[in-house]
Design a protein around this motif. Structure first.
Motif, PDB file in Angstrom:
ATOM      1  N   ILE A  30       0.872  -1.171   0.000  1.00  0.00           N
ATOM      2  CA  ILE A  30       0.000   0.000   0.000  1.00  0.00           C
ATOM      3  C   ILE A  30       0.903   1.212   0.000  1.00  0.00           C
ATOM      4  CG2 ILE A  30      -1.792   1.207   1.237  1.00  0.00           C
ATOM      5  CD1 ILE A  30      -2.168  -1.274   2.846  1.00  0.00           C
ATOM      6  N   SER A  31       0.652   2.102  -0.906  1.00  0.00           N
ATOM      7  CA  SER A  31       1.469   3.306  -0.915  1.00  0.00           C
ATOM      8  C   SER A  31       0.813   4.330  -0.005  1.00  0.00           C
ATOM      9  CB  SER A  31       1.538   3.828  -2.335  1.00  0.00           C
ATOM     10  OG  SER A  31       1.818   5.176  -2.311  1.00  0.00           O
ATOM     11  N   VAL A  32       1.571   5.351   0.392  1.00  0.00           N
ATOM     12  CA  VAL A  32       0.972   6.395   1.211  1.00  0.00           C
ATOM     13  C   VAL A  32      -0.098   7.141   0.433  1.00  0.00           C
ATOM     14  CG1 VAL A  32       2.844   6.799   2.811  1.00  0.00           C
ATOM     15  CG2 VAL A  32       2.893   7.877   0.586  1.00  0.00           C
ATOM     16  N   SER A  33      -0.021   7.094  -0.871  1.00  0.00           N
ATOM     17  CA  SER A  33      -1.034   7.780  -1.651  1.00  0.00           C
ATOM     18  C   SER A  33      -1.976   6.782  -2.299  1.00  0.00           C
ATOM     19  CB  SER A  33      -0.346   8.632  -2.721  1.00  0.00           C
ATOM     20  OG  SER A  33      -1.199   8.760  -3.816  1.00  0.00           O
ATOM     21  N   ASN A  42     -13.047   3.835   4.534  1.00  0.00           N
ATOM     22  CA  ASN A  42     -12.540   4.270   5.830  1.00  0.00           C
ATOM     23  C   ASN A  42     -11.863   5.627   5.866  1.00  0.00           C
ATOM     24  OD1 ASN A  42     -12.663   2.023   8.101  1.00  0.00           O
ATOM     25  ND2 ASN A  42     -12.483   1.021   6.111  1.00  0.00           N
ATOM     26  N   PHE A  43     -11.549   6.175   4.706  1.00  0.00           N
ATOM     27  CA  PHE A  43     -10.828   7.441   4.712  1.00  0.00           C
ATOM     28  C   PHE A  43     -11.577   8.497   3.909  1.00  0.00           C
ATOM     29  CE2 PHE A  43      -7.800   4.192   5.689  1.00  0.00           C
ATOM     30  CZ  PHE A  43      -7.045   4.738   6.708  1.00  0.00           C
ATOM     31  N   ASP A  44     -11.805   9.651   4.549  1.00  0.00           N
ATOM     32  CA  ASP A  44     -12.530  10.718   3.874  1.00  0.00           C
ATOM     33  C   ASP A  44     -11.761  11.211   2.663  1.00  0.00           C
ATOM     34  OD1 ASP A  44     -14.334  10.548   5.847  1.00  0.00           O
ATOM     35  OD2 ASP A  44     -13.501  12.202   7.035  1.00  0.00           O
ATOM     36  N   ASP A  45     -10.423  11.251   2.823  1.00  0.00           N
ATOM     37  CA  ASP A  45      -9.617  11.768   1.734  1.00  0.00           C
ATOM     38  C   ASP A  45      -8.679  10.659   1.249  1.00  0.00           C
ATOM     39  OD1 ASP A  45      -8.014  13.104   0.018  1.00  0.00           O
ATOM     40  OD2 ASP A  45      -7.093  14.431   1.512  1.00  0.00           O
ATOM     41  N   GLY A  50      -2.745  10.647   7.148  1.00  0.00           N
ATOM     42  CA  GLY A  50      -3.301  11.373   8.301  1.00  0.00           C
ATOM     43  C   GLY A  50      -2.327  12.348   8.936  1.00  0.00           C
ATOM     44  N   LEU A  51      -1.182  12.610   8.280  1.00  0.00           N
ATOM     45  CA  LEU A  51      -0.161  13.469   8.908  1.00  0.00           C
ATOM     46  C   LEU A  51      -0.447  14.951   8.695  1.00  0.00           C
ATOM     47  CD1 LEU A  51       2.900  11.387   7.759  1.00  0.00           C
ATOM     48  CD2 LEU A  51       2.258  11.784  10.151  1.00  0.00           C
ATOM     49  N   ASN A  52      -0.070  15.755   9.679  1.00  0.00           N
ATOM     50  CA  ASN A  52      -0.153  17.206   9.551  1.00  0.00           C
ATOM     51  C   ASN A  52       1.221  17.701   9.081  1.00  0.00           C
ATOM     52  OD1 ASN A  52       0.010  19.929   9.990  1.00  0.00           O
ATOM     53  ND2 ASN A  52      -1.178  19.895  11.885  1.00  0.00           N
ATOM     54  N   PRO A  53       1.312  18.199   7.834  1.00  0.00           N
ATOM     55  CA  PRO A  53       2.633  18.518   7.273  1.00  0.00           C
ATOM     56  C   PRO A  53       3.358  19.643   8.001  1.00  0.00           C
ATOM     57  CG  PRO A  53       0.863  19.154   5.762  1.00  0.00           C
ATOM     58  CD  PRO A  53       0.208  18.463   6.907  1.00  0.00           C
ATOM     59  N   SER A  54       2.615  20.446   8.794  1.00  0.00           N
ATOM     60  CA  SER A  54       3.337  21.565   9.429  1.00  0.00           C
ATOM     61  C   SER A  54       4.077  21.132  10.704  1.00  0.00           C
ATOM     62  CB  SER A  54       2.365  22.702   9.731  1.00  0.00           C
ATOM     63  OG  SER A  54       1.446  22.276  10.701  1.00  0.00           O
TER      64      SER A  54
END
Ligand code: ADP
Ligand code: MG
Length: 463
Positions: A87-90, A110-113, A119-123
């Motif tokens: 499974i890739s992250v994308s 299971n995933f909205d996006d 699920g990571l916050n890039p900031s």
């Protein structure tokens, strides 16, 4: 193909006689023979990350052995397993890679996006996680950075990061995930709040998909699970996590947990399986503590630089000296101060003190008190602010309200709002109840005075 298989078996024997059994298990056992045509031996490996690492470290070695057993001009080609794709992250990549991917339905459900399932916050990065002076938090940051540099076969697995509210657990966990994704784009990284993990598990059980749920998470390369104290009393979720943990750990996949308390206090809290707690402690445990003065100054300065703003250094120092319990609170005071400078020319010390008094400090002081009381009684913060009328929980809640009234400037109404949305008469009743108990019950007097000592001790020792 038969002879080709027996030649390959000879190669495998050579590998297992040459490398250590652990290396063999991890790097050679997963390799499968696909075809041998036109002097090209095609081997299948689990995923791209595996391939990259393997080729770099064992590429020449494998060619040498293959050419020794197969014809001397044999070439080696690699492909990724088709029947069990990584499974890739994308999710986009997944769909392109294999339309029949057995996980794609799971992702959609299971995933909205689906384009960003990590699920990571890039900031939240390591660069923006500031540790200055000789803060003990440098240990947690260094361990996290080492894990991100080498999220496989390291000495830290699993990592258990613990600490109170607003001290940077979520930030650090995301920084690990973001850094791994940058370094190893093909690795499957999942960040998740434990409560979200639980909700997804419950949804999948009700639709009879718990096996798929388990398989999906067991297929990750890195699992980052935030706030695992939320799994208290959730036996079904703990059970599935236990199995997922075992599979991941057995396959040397990286796992990082965060929690509001160290593992030893987790067993005292109750509601958490001992075998799970013991696994949390198998690797490395690191704590996050309230930031020291130097760190607080550095955080404020970096926030100002990021916002391209400037304020009087005396004001910065004033905030850093006084707002000392956690970083969330520090950020709150700073952003409110910055907002004030937009419509007020002179933001001086007295104005900042008002911000500290009225907006942030009291809230977090009440949170801090609730947290300390919860920990002392082996409860969770959710128990304290929740609705349970269980006797021991209600008493702990009353103590929290009593202490909040004595040690903060909050009104009864505000205390009620912060401790579970109760009205001011409930808080008054709680305070009266504890006052009465203090005067009649020596044990209660001892407990309350112990809290009082701790609260003032913590305040004094935060620098
Ligand atoms: P926790 O998960 O422990 O409750 P968070 O990770 O959500 O805390 O941190 C609260 C806020 O403080 C976030 O905005 C985070 O970016 C910031 N923060 C926490 N620690 C640091 C740090 N050492 N340097 C910079 N920002 C920090
Ligand atoms: Mg958090």
């Amino acid at each position: 193909m038969l002879t080709c298989q027996s030649l390959w078996r000879d190669c495998v024997d050579c590998f297992s006689n040459t490398v250590s059994s652990e290396t063999f298990q991890r790097w050679f056992e997963p390799i499968r023979l696909e075809t041998f045509e036109n002097n090209v031996l095609t081997l299948a490996v689990p995923h791209n990350f595996f391939l990259e690492w393997f080729e770099e470290h064992y590429g020449n070695f494998i060619i040498e052995i293959v050419r020794h057993n197969f014809p001397a001009n044999t070439d080696v080609k690699y492909i990724i397993y088709t029947e069990q794709p990584a499974i890739s992250v994308s999710a986009e990549k997944i769909t392109k890679k294999d339309k029949n991917n057995k996980f794609s339905d799971f992702i959609k459900a299971n995933f909205d996006d689906p384009a960003n399932i990590s699920g990571l916050n890039p900031s939240y990065t390591f660069d923006s996680f500031i540790v200055a002076g000789n803060s003990p938090n440098s240990i947690a940051k260094n361990v996290s950075m080492s894990v991100a540099e080498k999220p496989f076969n390291n000495a830290f697995n699993p990592v258990f990061i613990y600490g109170g509210v607003g001290l940077g657990k979520t930030h650090l966990l995301n920084a690990i995930g973001n850094d791994i994704r940058n370094r190893f784009p093909e690795m499957n990284v999942f960040y998740m709040q434990a409560s979200v993990f639980m909700d997804k598990f419950i949804n999948n059980i009700t639709s009879n998909k718990s096996q798929e749920f388990k398989q999906f998470y067991s297929s990750a390369d890195v699992v980052l699970l935030d706030d695992i104290q939320f799994l208290k009393g959730k036996q079904g979720t703990q059970e599935i996590l236990y199995h997922i943990f075992n599979t991941l750990h057995h396959n040397h996949k990286q796992i990082v947990f965060t929690c509001d308390r160290p593992t030893k206090n987790l067993s005292q809290m109750g509601g958490m399986q001992d075998r799970l707690i013991s696994r949390f402690g198998w690797g490395t445990s690191v704590g996050l503590y309230p930031p020291n003065l130097e760190t607080r100054m550095a955080i404020l300065k970096s926030k100002l630089t990021a916002a391209k703003r400037d304020i009087d250094p005396i004001v910065i120092e004033y905030i850093a000296e006084r707002v000392d319990s956690n970083v969330r609170e520090l950020e709150g005071v700073m952003s409110t101060t910055l907002a004030n400078t937009l419509y007020q020319d002179n933001v001086d010390i007295s104005c900042v003190q008002k911000i500290i008094d009225n907006i942030v400090a009291n809230d977090s002081e009440v949170d801090r008190i609730s947290y300390a009381v919860a920990e002392f009684f082996n409860l969770t913060i959710e128990d304290i602010v929740g609705k349970s009328r269980q006797k021991d929980i209600a008493l702990a809640r009353h103590i929290a309200m009593y202490l909040a009234n004595t040690y903060t400037k909050c009104t009864l109404q505000k205390i009620g709002a912060l401790i579970g949305g109760r009205d001011h008469s409930t808080v008054k009743h709680a305070i009266d109840n504890i006052r009465k108990l203090i005067s009649t019950d020596p044990d209660m007097r001892k407990k309350v005075s112990m809290f009082e000592k701790n609260l003032s001790y913590n305040k004094k020792n935060r620098n």
